[in-house]
Each structure stands twice: as structure tokens, then as C-alpha cells.
Design a protein around this motif. Structure first.
Motif, short mmCIF file in Angstrom:
data_model
loop_
_atom_site.label_atom_id
_atom_site.label_comp_id
_atom_site.label_asym_id
_atom_site.label_seq_id
_atom_site.Cartn_x
_atom_site.Cartn_y
_atom_site.Cartn_z
N GLN A 92 57.27 8.25 31.91
CA GLN A 92 57.66 8.36 30.50
C GLN A 92 56.43 8.29 29.60
N THR A 93 55.49 7.42 29.95
CA THR A 93 54.29 7.26 29.13
C THR A 93 53.48 8.54 29.07
N VAL A 94 53.26 9.19 30.23
CA VAL A 94 52.43 10.40 30.24
C VAL A 94 53.12 11.56 29.55
N THR A 95 54.45 11.60 29.58
CA THR A 95 55.14 12.71 28.92
C THR A 95 55.28 12.49 27.42
N PHE A 96 55.39 11.24 26.99
CA PHE A 96 55.51 10.98 25.56
C PHE A 96 54.20 11.26 24.83
N ALA A 97 53.10 11.38 25.57
CA ALA A 97 51.84 11.79 24.93
C ALA A 97 51.92 13.20 24.39
N LEU A 174 51.62 15.86 35.68
CA LEU A 174 52.83 16.08 34.87
C LEU A 174 52.51 15.93 33.39
N GLY A 175 51.73 14.89 33.04
CA GLY A 175 51.37 14.71 31.64
C GLY A 175 50.57 15.88 31.10
N TYR A 176 49.64 16.40 31.91
CA TYR A 176 48.85 17.56 31.49
C TYR A 176 49.75 18.77 31.29
N ALA A 177 50.72 18.96 32.19
CA ALA A 177 51.64 20.09 32.05
C ALA A 177 52.44 19.98 30.76
N PHE A 178 52.93 18.79 30.46
CA PHE A 178 53.75 18.62 29.26
C PHE A 178 52.91 18.74 27.99
N THR A 179 51.61 18.48 28.11
CA THR A 179 50.73 18.65 26.95
C THR A 179 50.77 20.08 26.44
N TRP A 180 50.91 21.04 27.35
CA TRP A 180 50.98 22.44 26.93
C TRP A 180 52.27 22.75 26.19
N TRP A 229 67.53 17.52 39.64
CA TRP A 229 66.68 18.72 39.55
C TRP A 229 65.79 18.70 38.32
N ASN A 230 65.78 17.62 37.61
CA ASN A 230 64.92 17.43 36.45
C ASN A 230 63.46 17.33 36.94
N PRO A 231 62.54 18.12 36.40
CA PRO A 231 61.13 18.02 36.81
C PRO A 231 60.58 16.61 36.68
N PHE A 232 61.02 15.91 35.65
CA PHE A 232 60.60 14.54 35.42
C PHE A 232 61.00 13.64 36.59
N ASN A 260 62.12 16.18 48.91
CA ASN A 260 60.73 16.64 48.99
C ASN A 260 60.05 16.42 47.64
N PRO A 261 59.98 15.19 47.17
CA PRO A 261 59.55 14.94 45.79
C PRO A 261 58.10 15.29 45.50
N VAL A 262 57.19 15.06 46.45
CA VAL A 262 55.78 15.35 46.19
C VAL A 262 55.57 16.84 45.98
N LEU A 263 56.12 17.64 46.89
CA LEU A 263 56.00 19.09 46.75
C LEU A 263 56.70 19.58 45.49
N ALA A 264 57.90 19.04 45.24
CA ALA A 264 58.65 19.45 44.05
C ALA A 264 57.89 19.10 42.77
N SER A 265 57.26 17.93 42.76
CA SER A 265 56.49 17.50 41.58
C SER A 265 55.34 18.46 41.30
#
Length: 289
Positions: A92-97, A174-180, A229-232, A260-265
């Protein structure tokens, strides 16, 4: 700027030609990132206040909800819930950035700083890439402080340092992706205030309709596939596995991202970067063209 003459027409300025090449683009991005990091250091209260929210979430969720939420395989043990919770708080912290990133870009647009960058012979995408790199550095600092607070309230890493570093790497990706996504919002709205609101309005349902705070098994049947199926959720589940924070009797849902959470992430984050970086750079070029 140089000028060109046309017969019978007044002289008009011509913007410098941007330098091309991957190496030059990367160099320009680092210069912009350095500028943003210096700016952050000169306004330390932004960093300090940015740390308050995640720390409060850690304390409140640990001691207010701990013992009242049932975890499959663990029951309502407060210690198990704190271990289960932390990956969700980190994510949550990295995405709220994202909201801050969008507001920063909107402010630069509003003040005309983007137009000044455009007048320089630099790669067009470097402005956004540099901003995203600076935001990633700030997010990493926030994660470090948050991890220390988590240890103080009883959170532990149970799978070794290498896997833990892998978990933090997935969180930062994930945080970098959401930054875009935030960059695209910042380029679309007219004011920093609108960028902040627009950056949060979709984050709350994304983070709460997930497995960050409660297992999907505790949700209504129709909502469980949405959360799984939420990316988060994929990054949260991957971090829990790599941290070793899943209760001994916990059974992951049958959905592919949960198995398969690591690959999915990684796939979700790369897809988000590919899509929203393309859209943000295109929007930037049209906004400053």
C-alpha cells in the motif's frame, strides 16, 4: 534557440533538436532524477509527512484489527495477523506514492517547468523517466523506515535475507509501475490538487479489494476473483511467501496469480509499465508539442 528566415516572414524560434540514443536518454533521465532528489532534500517536511501515514497504518492495523480478523490456518492470533499484514502495508505504501508523483508532475506543468525542459536538447521521455526514478528512491527510503517500525511491532523475516530482498524488489517494481499511472494522471489534469485527488480515488478500492488486509476467503464469493486477480494482490502474496509470513496451515486460493504470485507480480508490473509509460510519454509530447 536558433532562428530560421523565410522570405517575407518574421524570424521565429526553433526548439533545439533532442539528442537521441538509449545512452543519452538514460543520462538525461539521471540528470532530471538528480534535480528532483535535490528538490526533495530541500523540502524535508514532504519526506517526513510522507512517512507518517504508513507508520500509522502499521500501528493502527496491528493493534486495532489484530486479534479480530481470522486468517485461514491461524485463527485470530494477533501475532500471526501482524505477520500477515505487513506485506499489505508495504505494498500500500509503494502504491500510494503514485498520488505524490502525479501531483509533482502536474505542478511542474502548471509552473511551466516542463516547457523549459522542452526547450533543451534532451530526450523527450527523460523528464518523466527521471521523475519516476526519483520517486522510486524516495519510496525505497520510506520502505526502509517502515520495515524498521514493523520489526519494532513484532514483524519478522522467516525465509532469509535473499528472499526478503527479492520481496522488497517486487514491491519497488510495483511502486515504479504505478508511478507511471500517476504520471499520466498528472499530465491529464490541470492542477496539482486535482492530480492528488485523481491519484487516490482509484487507489483505495484497488488496495482494499485485495488480500492486503484480509484473506480473499473472508470476502463474498463474487468478490473473491476480483481480489485474487488484482495486480496489487499478486505482489502482496509474493511478498508474504518470500518473507515467510504465511501461517503454517494457510492455503492459497486456486486462482493462478495466487498459486504463482512471484511470476504474476512481475508480469503485472511489466505490463503496467509498458502500457502506462507509453501513454504518459505520448501525452507528454502532445501536451508540450
Amino acid at each position: 534557440m536558433s532562428t530560421v528566415d523565410a522570405p517575407g516572414a518574421p524570424r521565429r524560434p526553433v526548439a533545439p533538436k533532442a539528442r537521441g540514443g538509449v545512452v543519452q536518454s538514460f543520462s538525461d533521465s539521471l540528470i532530471v532524477a538528480r534535480r528532483n532528489l535535490i528538490r526533495m532534500l530541500r523540502i524535508p517536511e514532504v519526506i517526513i509527512f510522507g512517512l507518517f501515514q504508513p507508520v500509522m497504518f502499521v500501528v493502527l492495523f496491528s493493534y486495532v484489527f489484530g486479534g479480530s480478523i481470522s486468517i485461514p490456518g491461524a485463527g485470530t492470533d494477533p501475532e500471526d495477523y501482524r505477520s500477515f499484514l505487513m506485506a499489505g502495508i508495504f505494498a500500500q505504501t509503494v502504491t500510494f506514492a503514485t498520488a505524490g508523483a502525479g501531483a509533482g508532475i502536474a505542478e511542474d506543468m502548471h509552473k511551466g517547468l516542463i516547457d523549459r525542459f522542452r526547450s533543451l536538447p534532451m530526450a523527450r521521455g527523460a523528464v518523466l523517466t527521471g521523475r519516476s526514478i526519483a520517486d522510486a528512491v524516495q519510496t525505497a527510503l520510506t520502505l526502509l523506515v517502515l520495515a524498521v517500525v514493523a520489526v519494532l511491532v513484532g514483524w519478522r523475516i522467516n525465509e532469509g535475507i535473499l528472499k526478503a530482498l527479492g520481496a522488497f524488489g517486487l514491491l519497488l517494481l510495483l511502486g515504479y509501475a504505478f508511478t507511471w499511472i500517476g504520471a499520466l494522471i498528472g499530465l491529464t489534469v490541470r492542477t496539482p490538487e486535482a492530480a492528488t485527488s485523481g491519484g487516490l480515488v482509484w487507489l483505495f478500492p484497488l488496495t482494499f479489494v485485495s488480500i492486503a488486509f484480509v484473506p480473499s476467503q473472508n470476502m463474498p464469493g463474487w468478490l473473491q476473483p476480483v481480489a485474487e486477480w488484482n495486480p496489487f494482490s499478486a505482489t502482496v502474496q509474493a511478498a508474504r511467501e518470500l518473507f515467510g509470513n504465511l501461517p503454517p496451515g494457510f492455503q492459497a486460493p486456486d486462482a493462478w496469480p495466487m498459486q504463482n504470485p512471484v511470476l504474476a507480480s512481475v508480469l503485472w508490473s511489466v505490463l503496467i509499465i509498458a502500457v502506462f509509460r507509453t501513454l504518459a510519454v505520448r501525452k507528454y509530447r502532445s501536451a508540450t508539442g
